[in-house]
Enzyme design. Structure first.
Site, mmCIF file in Angstrom:
data_model
loop_
_atom_site.group_PDB
_atom_site.id
_atom_site.type_symbol
_atom_site.label_atom_id
_atom_site.label_comp_id
_atom_site.label_asym_id
_atom_site.label_seq_id
_atom_site.Cartn_x
_atom_site.Cartn_y
_atom_site.Cartn_z
ATOM 1 N N ASN A 42 0.841 -1.202 0.000
ATOM 2 C CA ASN A 42 0.000 0.000 0.000
ATOM 3 C C ASN A 42 0.874 1.249 0.000
ATOM 4 O OD1 ASN A 42 0.599 -0.861 2.667
ATOM 5 N ND2 ASN A 42 -1.171 0.174 3.529
ATOM 6 N N ILE A 43 0.393 2.240 -0.724
ATOM 7 C CA ILE A 43 1.117 3.512 -0.901
ATOM 8 C C ILE A 43 0.128 4.623 -0.576
ATOM 9 C CG2 ILE A 43 2.401 4.955 -2.523
ATOM 10 C CD1 ILE A 43 2.813 2.327 -4.208
ATOM 11 N N GLU A 44 0.363 5.296 0.536
ATOM 12 C CA GLU A 44 -0.592 6.308 0.988
ATOM 13 C C GLU A 44 -0.258 7.696 0.453
ATOM 14 O OE1 GLU A 44 -0.858 5.679 5.261
ATOM 15 O OE2 GLU A 44 -2.088 3.889 4.905
ATOM 16 N N CYS A 53 -4.050 0.628 -2.540
ATOM 17 C CA CYS A 53 -3.913 -0.592 -1.732
ATOM 18 C C CYS A 53 -2.862 -1.529 -2.353
ATOM 19 C CB CYS A 53 -5.229 -1.339 -1.667
ATOM 20 S SG CYS A 53 -6.510 -0.533 -0.702
ATOM 21 N N GLU A 55 -3.075 -4.688 -3.089
ATOM 22 C CA GLU A 55 -3.595 -5.580 -4.136
ATOM 23 C C GLU A 55 -3.646 -4.857 -5.477
ATOM 24 O OE1 GLU A 55 -4.845 -4.830 -1.197
ATOM 25 O OE2 GLU A 55 -6.084 -6.436 -0.374
ATOM 26 N N CYS A 90 -10.064 -4.921 0.476
ATOM 27 C CA CYS A 90 -11.188 -3.987 0.583
ATOM 28 C C CYS A 90 -12.112 -4.161 -0.622
ATOM 29 C CB CYS A 90 -10.676 -2.550 0.688
ATOM 30 S SG CYS A 90 -10.145 -1.854 -0.901
ATOM 31 N N CYS A 93 -10.673 -3.098 -4.054
ATOM 32 C CA CYS A 93 -9.699 -4.068 -4.602
ATOM 33 C C CYS A 93 -10.395 -5.320 -5.116
ATOM 34 C CB CYS A 93 -8.664 -4.433 -3.543
ATOM 35 S SG CYS A 93 -7.496 -3.102 -3.254
HETATM 36 N N1 THU Z 1 -5.276 -1.437 2.548
HETATM 37 C C1 THU Z 1 -4.712 -2.238 1.588
HETATM 38 O O1 THU Z 1 -3.594 -2.002 1.128
HETATM 39 N N2 THU Z 1 -5.444 -3.295 1.143
HETATM 40 C C2 THU Z 1 -6.699 -3.600 1.571
HETATM 41 O O2 THU Z 1 -7.383 -4.371 0.944
HETATM 42 C C3 THU Z 1 -7.169 -2.986 2.818
HETATM 43 C C4 THU Z 1 -6.600 -1.644 3.098
HETATM 44 C C5 THU Z 1 -4.501 -0.290 3.025
HETATM 45 C C6 THU Z 1 -5.045 1.054 2.608
HETATM 46 C C7 THU Z 1 -4.452 1.944 3.672
HETATM 47 O O3 THU Z 1 -3.147 2.334 3.261
HETATM 48 C C8 THU Z 1 -4.338 1.060 4.896
HETATM 49 O O4 THU Z 1 -4.455 -0.270 4.431
HETATM 50 C C9 THU Z 1 -5.384 1.307 5.948
HETATM 51 O O5 THU Z 1 -6.649 1.288 5.404
#
Ligand code: THU
Length: 135
Positions: A42-44, A53, A55, A90, A93
């Site tokens: 994940n890259i915010e 996310c 995935e 999520c 995804c």
């Molecule tokens: N996140 C994912 O990378 N994949 C998911 O399917 C669930 C959520 C990440 C998004 C965000 O950076 C962090 O988890 C918290 O929500």
């Protein structure tokens, strides 16, 4: 490539996660039919909503390199310093994956390389809308 190995790649993929806001690291390992594994994390974003996310990172890497068919995906996620938990994809995804994966593709949700759950993709997104519906 067995589930245990793919789970370990997903756990390893968490290392590159860029998570200054949530501090929640997620890793994904997408196994292409070519035999190649695409890692994603994940890259915010400071603006929050552009966050990608793990995935989707993995799928974008794969498709942009010409891979469109997949055998399995493993996902691992945990809060920094927190207890390891089963981290499910999520909703966004799940829908993004739907475009390229079959209903019976295994989705491995890993706590550790030895502790994981295996679901068919369809269990995570039943009665879904996908490419076939536009024909
Ligand atoms: N996140 C994912 O990378 N994949 C998911 O399917 C669930 C959520 C990440 C998004 C965000 O950076 C962090 O988890 C918290 O929500």
């Amino acid at each position: 490539m067995d589930y245990k190995e793919l789970a370990q790649v997903a756990i390893d993929a968490k290392k590159a996660a860029y998570v200054p806001y949530s501090k929640f690291r997620v890793g994904a390992a997408l196994f292409g039919k070519s035999g190649k594994i695409y890692m994603g994390c994940n890259i915010e974003s400071a603006a929050y909503s552009p966050t990608c996310c793990a995935e989707r990172t993995a799928l974008v890497k794969a498709v942009s390199e010409g891979e469109r068919e997949f055998t399995a995906i493993a996902v691992a996620g945990s809060a920094e310093g927190g207890e390891v938990q089963y981290c499910y994809p999520c909703g966004v995804c799940r829908q993004f994956l739907k475009e390229f994966v079959s209903d019976d593709m295994p989705v491995i949700i890993a706590k550790t390389a030895d502790d994981y759950r295996v679901h068919k993709f369809e269990e995570l997104l039943p009665h879904s809308f996908g490419p076939e519906d536009l024909k």
